[in-house]
Design an enzyme around this catalytic site. Structure first.
Site, PDB file in Angstrom:
ATOM      1  N   CYS A 166      38.910  33.108  41.409  1.00 34.24           N
ATOM      2  CA  CYS A 166      38.358  34.423  41.030  1.00 34.24           C
ATOM      3  C   CYS A 166      37.170  34.273  40.080  1.00 34.24           C
ATOM      4  O   CYS A 166      36.291  35.128  40.049  1.00 34.24           O
ATOM      5  CB  CYS A 166      39.419  35.279  40.338  1.00 34.24           C
ATOM      6  N   HIS A 183      44.678  40.289  46.645  1.00 33.47           N
ATOM      7  CA  HIS A 183      43.432  39.744  47.198  1.00 33.47           C
ATOM      8  C   HIS A 183      43.795  38.540  48.079  1.00 33.47           C
ATOM      9  O   HIS A 183      44.701  37.770  47.727  1.00 33.47           O
ATOM     10  CB  HIS A 183      42.515  39.209  46.080  1.00 33.47           C
TER      11      HIS A 183
END
Ligand code: ARG
Length: 299
Positions: free
Chosen positions: A292, A196
């Protein structure tokens, strides 16, 4: 009139001479915090029962009560810094729901919904959209292409940066640009450990296009793009990136990040930031860190 001596002329025209001074270096900038609003979800059902990234090992035990305690500590850090934290109700059967950043992207109050790459996380997208609908967000976009929200998108003053290569479909970059009306810059991720964008790049000052990133996570072309857009960026080591140091959250002054990313903490302090070290060791086993767990509601 005597021919002008450049030194005297310089001394006599102070305001003009300022034009020739280089911009204040990033290192010396005065930092200031802006209050934020985050969406978080307690890891009540967190587990590592499947593996969809290289960090997840279902054979490695996870201490669930510790995961929850570490998450609560992170929420406390935000509250103590004066930020608001909204809570998304965790759902059984969705162990990764704690990683709220992946479930949407909110810019100017406009909500760009997620569409997860893996079936295990698919239902999280709907839970996010429902939360927005129930909490007064009027502009909701149900995405066509796969995108993992703030996992792969991040916002600077001038651009929305967008990762691709592992999760988010490059077509989602254009889709986000159209919905948000902000220029989206695509960046190719090449190292599966940093699947990511949020694991490879952190926005340090979103009022001034200031970022930190780990070049090794990006393709050569994307590295060049980053060099052009962010010549003053803080360049992080692979070691700090692997400690999820770039999965950091900044309010402009305070940077919340894992205390294990020691080199990065030092470099941030040299730039005038105040670092707030946290320990999310249990959530790291799921492949996520501070950022996150913290979706920013930019309304
Ligand atoms: N297990 C989750 C996944 O692989 C972790 C996501 C963490 N979020 C992040 N932006 N890296 O999707």
């Amino acid at each position: 009139m005597a021919p002008s001596d450049p030194a005297t002329e310089h001394a006599g025209t102070t305001s003009l001479s300022l034009w020739y001074l280089p911009e204040e270096p990033a290192l010396a900038r005065t930092r200031s915090a802006r209050p934020r609003r985050y969406l978080m979800c307690p890891p009540a059902h967190f587990a590592v029962g499947y593996s969809i990234n290289p960090w997840m090992d279902p054979d490695k035990p996870v201490d669930a009560p510790l995961a929850l305690a570490q998450w609560e500590q992170l929420r406390e850090v935000y509250r103590s810094l004066g930020h608001a934290v909204e809570v998304l109700v965790p759902q059984p059967g969705l162990p990764d729901m704690v990683f709220t950043a992946d479930g949407s992207l909110v810019v100017d109050g406009r909500v760009f919904g997620a569409r997860f790459a893996h079936a295990q996380r698919e239902p999280e997208a709907e839970a996010h959209l429902r939360w927005y609908a129930e909490n007064g967000f009027a502009h909701l976009h149900v995405p066509v292409h796969i995108n993992e929200g703030e996992g792969d998108f991040t916002v600077t003053a001038s651009w929305v940066l967008a990762g691709r290569g592992f999760r988010t479909n490059p077509l989602a970059h254009g889709e986000a640009q159209e919905f948000l009306g902000r220029p989206v810059v695509g960046l190719e991720l090449v190292d599966p450990r940093f699947y990511h964008l949020g694991l490879a790049l952190a926005v340090l000052d979103d009022a001034a296009d200031e970022v930190a990133y780990y070049p090794g996570a990006f393709s050569p072309g994307s590295r060049e793009v980053l060099r052009r857009l962010f010549p003053d960026a803080l360049v992080a080591t692979g070691e700090d990136a692997a400690a999820f140091g770039l999965n950091a959250v900044s309010d402009g002054l305070h940077v919340v990040l894992p205390q294990a990313a020691a080199g990065l903490c030092d470099a941030l302090r040299e730039r005038g930031f105040t670092t707030v070290g946290v320990d999310l060791s249990e959530l790291h086993k799921g492949g996520g860190g501070v950022k996150c767990c913290s979706l920013e509601l930019r309304d």
